[in-house]
Design an enzyme around this catalytic site. Structure first.
Site: not given
Ligand code: 5RP
Length: 246
Positions: A39, A41, A97, A116, A134
Protein backbone atom coordinates in the site's frame (compact mmCIF):
# COMPACT_ATOMS: atom_id res chain seq x y z
CA UNK A 1 38.41 23.09 -27.46
CA UNK A 2 35.52 24.71 -25.56
CA UNK A 3 34.38 23.11 -22.31
CA UNK A 4 31.14 21.27 -22.79
CA UNK A 5 29.02 21.03 -19.69
CA UNK A 6 26.20 18.54 -19.70
CA UNK A 7 23.43 19.11 -17.20
CA UNK A 8 21.71 15.88 -16.20
CA UNK A 9 18.11 16.40 -15.16
CA UNK A 10 17.42 14.09 -12.21
CA UNK A 11 14.29 11.97 -12.57
CA UNK A 12 11.46 13.54 -10.57
CA UNK A 13 10.19 11.86 -7.42
CA UNK A 14 7.14 10.10 -8.95
CA UNK A 15 9.41 8.73 -11.65
CA UNK A 16 11.86 7.44 -9.02
CA UNK A 17 9.02 5.58 -7.32
CA UNK A 18 8.08 4.04 -10.65
CA UNK A 19 11.68 3.02 -11.34
CA UNK A 20 12.18 1.24 -8.01
CA UNK A 21 8.72 -0.37 -8.06
CA UNK A 22 9.11 -1.74 -11.58
CA UNK A 23 12.60 -2.93 -10.81
CA UNK A 24 11.22 -4.93 -7.84
CA UNK A 25 8.51 -6.54 -9.97
CA UNK A 26 10.98 -7.35 -12.77
CA UNK A 27 13.45 -8.99 -10.39
CA UNK A 28 11.18 -10.85 -8.01
CA UNK A 29 7.82 -11.69 -9.63
CA UNK A 30 7.66 -14.84 -11.76
CA UNK A 31 4.79 -16.57 -13.54
CA UNK A 32 2.75 -18.79 -11.22
CA UNK A 33 3.68 -16.96 -8.00
CA UNK A 34 1.47 -15.79 -5.17
CA UNK A 35 2.21 -12.08 -4.75
CA UNK A 36 1.42 -9.67 -1.90
CA UNK A 37 0.56 -6.16 -3.05
CA UNK A 38 1.63 -3.33 -0.74
CA UNK A 39 0.00 0.00 0.00
CA UNK A 40 1.18 3.54 -0.71
CA UNK A 41 2.31 5.79 -3.52
CA UNK A 42 5.41 3.67 -4.31
CA UNK A 43 3.63 0.31 -4.07
CA UNK A 44 0.99 1.65 -6.50
CA UNK A 45 3.52 1.52 -9.32
CA UNK A 46 4.29 -2.11 -8.47
CA UNK A 47 0.57 -2.94 -8.58
CA UNK A 48 0.27 -1.35 -12.02
CA UNK A 49 3.28 -3.35 -13.24
CA UNK A 50 1.77 -6.57 -11.84
CA UNK A 51 -1.37 -5.62 -13.80
CA UNK A 52 0.74 -5.49 -16.98
CA UNK A 53 2.17 -8.96 -16.23
CA UNK A 54 -1.32 -10.35 -15.64
CA UNK A 55 -2.50 -8.82 -18.93
CA UNK A 56 0.47 -10.42 -20.70
CA UNK A 57 -0.64 -13.89 -19.53
CA UNK A 58 1.13 -14.42 -16.18
CA UNK A 59 -0.92 -16.64 -13.85
CA UNK A 60 -0.59 -14.79 -10.55
CA UNK A 61 -2.46 -15.18 -7.30
CA UNK A 62 -2.49 -11.80 -5.54
CA UNK A 63 -3.28 -10.71 -2.01
CA UNK A 64 -3.88 -7.04 -1.06
CA UNK A 65 -2.66 -5.19 2.04
CA UNK A 66 -5.52 -2.67 2.05
CA UNK A 67 -8.90 -1.84 0.56
CA UNK A 68 -7.19 0.95 -1.40
CA UNK A 69 -4.83 -1.59 -2.97
CA UNK A 70 -7.71 -3.97 -3.65
CA UNK A 71 -9.49 -1.18 -5.55
CA UNK A 72 -6.43 -0.28 -7.63
CA UNK A 73 -5.78 -3.96 -8.37
CA UNK A 74 -9.33 -4.30 -9.71
CA UNK A 75 -8.81 -1.20 -11.88
CA UNK A 76 -5.68 -2.69 -13.47
CA UNK A 77 -7.22 -6.14 -13.96
CA UNK A 78 -5.59 -8.01 -11.07
CA UNK A 79 -7.89 -10.42 -9.23
CA UNK A 80 -7.41 -10.44 -5.47
CA UNK A 81 -7.56 -13.60 -3.36
CA UNK A 82 -8.33 -13.80 0.33
CA UNK A 83 -5.19 -14.28 2.43
CA UNK A 84 -6.94 -17.11 4.28
CA UNK A 85 -7.25 -19.02 1.01
CA UNK A 86 -3.55 -19.03 0.05
CA UNK A 87 -0.99 -21.33 1.59
CA UNK A 88 1.79 -18.75 1.66
CA UNK A 89 2.91 -15.68 -0.31
CA UNK A 90 6.06 -16.04 -2.40
CA UNK A 91 6.88 -12.36 -2.60
CA UNK A 92 5.33 -9.14 -1.30
CA UNK A 93 6.36 -5.74 -2.65
CA UNK A 94 5.62 -2.89 -0.27
CA UNK A 95 6.86 0.59 0.63
CA UNK A 96 8.18 1.88 3.96
CA UNK A 97 8.56 5.17 5.80
CA UNK A 98 12.00 4.50 7.29
CA UNK A 99 14.71 1.86 6.82
CA UNK A 100 17.67 1.60 9.21
CA UNK A 101 21.09 0.05 8.43
CA UNK A 102 19.90 -3.36 9.75
CA UNK A 103 16.86 -3.21 7.42
CA UNK A 104 14.49 -2.63 10.34
CA UNK A 105 11.52 -0.58 9.22
CA UNK A 106 8.82 1.87 10.18
CA UNK A 107 5.66 1.49 8.12
CA UNK A 108 2.12 2.72 8.37
CA UNK A 109 2.02 6.38 7.35
CA UNK A 110 -0.44 5.11 4.74
CA UNK A 111 -2.54 3.62 7.54
CA UNK A 112 -2.36 0.00 6.37
CA UNK A 113 0.11 -1.31 8.96
CA UNK A 114 -2.13 -4.05 10.38
CA UNK A 115 -2.89 -5.81 7.12
CA UNK A 116 0.63 -5.11 5.87
CA UNK A 117 2.09 -6.88 8.90
CA UNK A 118 -0.26 -9.87 8.58
CA UNK A 119 0.61 -10.19 4.89
CA UNK A 120 4.35 -9.79 5.60
CA UNK A 121 4.18 -12.56 8.21
CA UNK A 122 2.78 -14.92 5.56
CA UNK A 123 5.43 -13.93 3.00
CA UNK A 124 8.66 -15.71 2.09
CA UNK A 125 10.39 -12.69 0.49
CA UNK A 126 9.26 -9.25 1.70
CA UNK A 127 10.71 -6.73 -0.75
CA UNK A 128 10.69 -3.11 0.41
CA UNK A 129 10.83 -0.31 -2.14
CA UNK A 130 11.90 3.21 -1.14
CA UNK A 131 13.77 6.25 -2.34
CA UNK A 132 16.98 6.85 -0.46
CA UNK A 133 15.52 9.74 1.59
CA UNK A 134 13.87 6.98 3.66
CA UNK A 135 17.23 5.48 4.70
CA UNK A 136 18.02 6.59 8.28
CA UNK A 137 20.71 5.80 10.83
CA UNK A 138 18.10 5.43 13.60
CA UNK A 139 14.40 4.70 13.36
CA UNK A 140 12.06 7.45 14.51
CA UNK A 141 14.28 10.30 13.33
CA UNK A 142 12.37 11.06 10.14
CA UNK A 143 8.94 9.56 10.62
CA UNK A 144 6.58 9.13 13.55
CA UNK A 145 5.80 5.57 14.59
CA UNK A 146 2.17 4.79 13.68
CA UNK A 147 0.29 2.67 16.22
CA UNK A 148 -3.17 1.27 15.47
CA UNK A 149 -5.48 1.26 18.50
CA UNK A 150 -9.10 0.34 19.16
CA UNK A 151 -11.35 3.40 19.50
CA UNK A 152 -12.65 2.32 22.93
CA UNK A 153 -10.80 4.28 25.63
CA UNK A 154 -8.22 5.47 23.12
CA UNK A 155 -7.12 8.46 25.19
CA UNK A 156 -6.03 6.01 27.89
CA UNK A 157 -4.07 4.07 25.27
CA UNK A 158 -2.48 7.33 24.16
CA UNK A 159 -1.37 8.02 27.73
CA UNK A 160 0.26 4.58 27.94
CA UNK A 161 1.99 5.15 24.60
CA UNK A 162 3.40 8.48 25.77
CA UNK A 163 4.89 6.74 28.82
CA UNK A 164 7.24 5.08 26.29
CA UNK A 165 8.88 8.46 25.64
CA UNK A 166 6.98 9.89 22.68
CA UNK A 167 4.39 12.53 21.87
CA UNK A 168 1.36 10.74 20.44
CA UNK A 169 -1.09 12.50 18.10
CA UNK A 170 -4.40 11.01 16.96
CA UNK A 171 -4.36 10.87 13.16
CA UNK A 172 -7.27 12.85 11.71
CA UNK A 173 -8.76 13.48 8.30
CA UNK A 174 -10.94 16.55 7.82
CA UNK A 175 -11.12 17.07 11.58
CA UNK A 176 -12.31 13.51 12.31
CA UNK A 177 -10.28 10.49 13.40
CA UNK A 178 -8.75 8.56 10.51
CA UNK A 179 -10.37 5.09 10.47
CA UNK A 180 -8.33 2.09 9.34
CA UNK A 181 -9.63 -0.73 7.15
CA UNK A 182 -10.29 -2.66 10.37
CA UNK A 183 -12.27 0.19 11.97
CA UNK A 184 -9.52 1.37 14.33
CA UNK A 185 -7.72 4.65 15.06
CA UNK A 186 -4.04 5.48 14.53
CA UNK A 187 -1.75 7.39 16.88
CA UNK A 188 1.38 8.83 15.29
CA UNK A 189 4.08 8.66 17.95
CA UNK A 190 6.97 11.12 17.63
CA UNK A 191 10.21 10.00 19.29
CA UNK A 192 13.51 11.91 19.28
CA UNK A 193 14.91 8.57 18.08
CA UNK A 194 14.10 4.92 18.72
CA UNK A 195 17.19 3.58 20.47
CA UNK A 196 16.00 -0.03 21.00
CA UNK A 197 13.30 -0.99 18.47
CA UNK A 198 12.85 -4.55 19.80
CA UNK A 199 12.47 -3.36 23.39
CA UNK A 200 10.07 -0.58 22.38
CA UNK A 201 7.96 -3.03 20.38
CA UNK A 202 7.71 -5.36 23.37
CA UNK A 203 6.57 -2.43 25.55
CA UNK A 204 3.98 -1.18 23.05
CA UNK A 205 2.54 -4.61 22.32
CA UNK A 206 1.48 -5.17 25.94
CA UNK A 207 -0.53 -1.93 26.16
CA UNK A 208 -4.25 -2.80 26.31
CA UNK A 209 -5.99 -1.23 23.32
CA UNK A 210 -3.01 -1.47 20.97
CA UNK A 211 -3.84 -3.53 17.88
CA UNK A 212 -0.53 -3.24 15.99
CA UNK A 213 2.55 -1.04 15.79
CA UNK A 214 4.46 0.19 12.74
CA UNK A 215 7.80 -1.37 13.65
CA UNK A 216 8.52 -4.09 11.07
CA UNK A 217 11.49 -5.85 12.63
CA UNK A 218 13.41 -8.64 10.89
CA UNK A 219 10.75 -8.51 8.17
CA UNK A 220 12.53 -7.27 5.03
CA UNK A 221 14.20 -9.87 2.81
CA UNK A 222 15.66 -7.06 0.71
CA UNK A 223 15.30 -3.30 0.47
CA UNK A 224 15.43 -1.74 -3.00
CA UNK A 225 16.45 1.89 -2.70
CA UNK A 226 16.54 4.36 -5.58
CA UNK A 227 18.81 7.40 -5.55
CA UNK A 228 18.22 10.79 -7.20
CA UNK A 229 19.75 9.60 -10.47
CA UNK A 230 17.39 6.64 -10.70
CA UNK A 231 19.97 4.00 -9.75
CA UNK A 232 18.42 1.14 -7.78
CA UNK A 233 20.48 -0.66 -5.11
CA UNK A 234 19.24 -3.92 -3.63
CA UNK A 235 20.37 -4.28 -0.01
CA UNK A 236 20.02 -7.85 1.17
CA UNK A 237 19.25 -9.10 4.66
CA UNK A 238 22.70 -10.73 4.53
CA UNK A 239 24.38 -7.35 3.96
CA UNK A 240 24.91 -7.73 0.20
CA UNK A 241 24.51 -4.64 -2.00
CA UNK A 242 23.84 -4.98 -5.72
CA UNK A 243 23.09 -2.33 -8.33
CA UNK A 244 20.05 -3.58 -10.23
CA UNK A 245 19.73 -3.15 -13.93
CA UNK A 246 16.21 -2.03 -14.96
C1 5RP B 1 1.27 2.20 4.24
C2 5RP B 1 2.74 2.12 4.27
C3 5RP B 1 3.47 2.65 3.07
O1 5RP B 1 4.11 1.59 2.47
C4 5RP B 1 4.44 3.68 3.52
O2 5RP B 1 3.73 4.69 4.20
C5 5RP B 1 5.21 4.30 2.33
O3 5RP B 1 4.31 4.95 1.48
P1 5RP B 1 4.80 5.83 0.25
O4 5RP B 1 5.37 4.87 -0.73
O5 5RP B 1 3.55 6.52 -0.23
O6 5RP B 1 5.83 6.80 0.78
O7 5RP B 1 3.37 1.63 5.18
O8 5RP B 1 0.71 1.79 5.45
Amino acid sequence: MDDVSITMTPPESQNLKKIVAESAVNHYVRDGMTVGLGTGSTAEYAIRKVGELAASGYELTCVATSLRTEKLAAEVGVRISDLSDVEHIDVTIDGADEVDPDLQLIKGLGGALLREKIVAAATVKEIIIVDDSKLVQKLGTRSPLPVEVVPFGHTKTKYALEKQGCKAALRTVGGRPFITDSGNYVYDCVFAAIESPFFLESRIDVIPGVVENGLFLNTAYAVLSVNGEGVVTAIGRDGTRDILTP
